[in-house]
Design a protein around this motif. Sequence first.
Motif, PDB file in Angstrom:
ATOM      1  N   GLU A  47     110.222  34.594 -11.895  1.00  0.00           N
ATOM      2  CA  GLU A  47     109.536  35.511 -10.984  1.00  0.00           C
ATOM      3  C   GLU A  47     110.287  36.837 -10.892  1.00  0.00           C
ATOM      4  O   GLU A  47     109.678  37.907 -10.884  1.00  0.00           O
ATOM      5  CB  GLU A  47     109.387  34.871  -9.602  1.00  0.00           C
ATOM      6  CG  GLU A  47     108.498  35.649  -8.664  1.00  0.00           C
ATOM      7  CD  GLU A  47     107.068  35.823  -9.160  1.00  0.00           C
ATOM      8  OE1 GLU A  47     106.510  36.918  -8.949  1.00  0.00           O
ATOM      9  OE2 GLU A  47     106.515  34.892  -9.784  1.00  0.00           O
ATOM     10  N   ASP A  48     111.617  36.782 -10.840  1.00  0.00           N
ATOM     11  CA  ASP A  48     112.421  38.002 -10.790  1.00  0.00           C
ATOM     12  C   ASP A  48     112.257  38.833 -12.057  1.00  0.00           C
ATOM     13  O   ASP A  48     112.172  40.061 -11.999  1.00  0.00           O
ATOM     14  CB  ASP A  48     113.900  37.667 -10.578  1.00  0.00           C
ATOM     15  CG  ASP A  48     114.185  37.132  -9.184  1.00  0.00           C
ATOM     16  OD1 ASP A  48     113.314  37.266  -8.291  1.00  0.00           O
ATOM     17  OD2 ASP A  48     115.284  36.567  -8.989  1.00  0.00           O
ATOM     18  N   VAL A  49     112.199  38.175 -13.214  1.00  0.00           N
ATOM     19  CA  VAL A  49     111.993  38.886 -14.481  1.00  0.00           C
ATOM     20  C   VAL A  49     110.621  39.559 -14.473  1.00  0.00           C
ATOM     21  O   VAL A  49     110.477  40.720 -14.850  1.00  0.00           O
ATOM     22  CB  VAL A  49     112.134  37.927 -15.689  1.00  0.00           C
ATOM     23  CG1 VAL A  49     111.671  38.597 -16.975  1.00  0.00           C
ATOM     24  CG2 VAL A  49     113.578  37.464 -15.829  1.00  0.00           C
ATOM     25  N   LYS A  50     109.624  38.828 -14.037  1.00  0.00           N
ATOM     26  CA  LYS A  50     108.256  39.349 -13.994  1.00  0.00           C
ATOM     27  C   LYS A  50     108.162  40.568 -13.073  1.00  0.00           C
ATOM     28  O   LYS A  50     107.576  41.595 -13.424  1.00  0.00           O
ATOM     29  CB  LYS A  50     107.314  38.237 -13.516  1.00  0.00           C
ATOM     30  CG  LYS A  50     105.868  38.617 -13.470  1.00  0.00           C
ATOM     31  CD  LYS A  50     105.037  37.422 -13.003  1.00  0.00           C
ATOM     32  CE  LYS A  50     103.609  37.811 -12.742  1.00  0.00           C
ATOM     33  NZ  LYS A  50     102.835  36.694 -12.190  1.00  0.00           N
ATOM     34  N   HIS A  55     108.316  47.188 -13.161  1.00  0.00           N
ATOM     35  CA  HIS A  55     108.835  48.486 -12.737  1.00  0.00           C
ATOM     36  C   HIS A  55     108.822  49.542 -13.833  1.00  0.00           C
ATOM     37  O   HIS A  55     109.262  50.657 -13.622  1.00  0.00           O
ATOM     38  CB  HIS A  55     110.248  48.349 -12.174  1.00  0.00           C
ATOM     39  CG  HIS A  55     110.292  47.625 -10.874  1.00  0.00           C
ATOM     40  ND1 HIS A  55     111.277  46.739 -10.567  1.00  0.00           N
ATOM     41  CD2 HIS A  55     109.465  47.644  -9.787  1.00  0.00           C
ATOM     42  CE1 HIS A  55     111.065  46.242  -9.361  1.00  0.00           C
ATOM     43  NE2 HIS A  55     109.973  46.777  -8.876  1.00  0.00           N
ATOM     44  N   GLY A  56     108.381  49.190 -15.019  1.00  0.00           N
ATOM     45  CA  GLY A  56     108.238  50.206 -16.050  1.00  0.00           C
ATOM     46  C   GLY A  56     109.191  50.075 -17.207  1.00  0.00           C
ATOM     47  O   GLY A  56     109.504  48.980 -17.654  1.00  0.00           O
ATOM     48  N   ALA A  66     119.311  42.540 -15.435  1.00  0.00           N
ATOM     49  CA  ALA A  66     120.033  41.617 -14.558  1.00  0.00           C
ATOM     50  C   ALA A  66     119.241  40.318 -14.373  1.00  0.00           C
ATOM     51  O   ALA A  66     119.815  39.218 -14.410  1.00  0.00           O
ATOM     52  CB  ALA A  66     120.295  42.275 -13.210  1.00  0.00           C
ATOM     53  N   ALA A  67     117.935  40.442 -14.188  1.00  0.00           N
ATOM     54  CA  ALA A  67     117.092  39.254 -14.012  1.00  0.00           C
ATOM     55  C   ALA A  67     117.080  38.398 -15.278  1.00  0.00           C
ATOM     56  O   ALA A  67     117.125  37.163 -15.208  1.00  0.00           O
ATOM     57  CB  ALA A  67     115.669  39.670 -13.636  1.00  0.00           C
ATOM     58  N   LYS A  68     117.036  39.044 -16.434  1.00  0.00           N
ATOM     59  CA  LYS A  68     117.075  38.306 -17.710  1.00  0.00           C
ATOM     60  C   LYS A  68     118.412  37.583 -17.874  1.00  0.00           C
ATOM     61  O   LYS A  68     118.464  36.450 -18.359  1.00  0.00           O
ATOM     62  CB  LYS A  68     116.859  39.259 -18.900  1.00  0.00           C
ATOM     63  CG  LYS A  68     115.457  39.771 -19.080  1.00  0.00           C
ATOM     64  CD  LYS A  68     114.556  38.735 -19.680  1.00  0.00           C
ATOM     65  CE  LYS A  68     114.866  38.569 -21.155  1.00  0.00           C
ATOM     66  NZ  LYS A  68     113.978  37.674 -21.842  1.00  0.00           N
TER      67      LYS A  68
END
Length: 184
Positions: A47-50, A55-56, A66-68
């Motif tokens: 969800e964080d990656v998505k 955001h562009g 960071a999410a990845k």
Amino acid sequence: MFDAVRIHRRDKNGGIYMHNELTKQDIKKMEEEIEYRKLVVRKEALEDVKTARAHGDLSENFEYHAAKKVKNQNESRIRYLERMIKTAVIVSDESADDEVGMNNTVEVYFEDDGLVEKYKLVTTVRGNSLEGLISTESPLGKALLGHKVGERVYVEVNPGVGYYAVVKSIENTVDDGNDKLRSF
């Protein structure tokens, strides 16, 4: 005498790999962590990656990178734990009341410096010397296993290099599940 060592085997390509000796409780804790990481952490990380991707421009998107990274670390930890379970050799955490064994807390007198320290003997996945948890595969852990109160043991650190310690007391503690698994 109990002798905890890593078991060396050859894989199908002839390479050597090791099996860690783990207790049933270690396996249980690992399975619980895997389940939590798959059902909770993985979902949150995806969800964080998505969200960050939305955001562009990904080339300069710190949140996305960071999410990845968090997602990849979680997947790596899952694979690590699954591999540990798959290749584990199950060992008993039972020992005689009067001798040092797995999950026992041992008071040890170090002859060289006159110190008395307490340690709990655990498997490698729980070892943390800063918290008084030493692995049964460490030089001190190997030396103490199977010995009784009053016995003097030689702890070999390297071939020909070591020190003497005396078993002062043995507390037959059990694995209450509070000892954390090591990160990696």
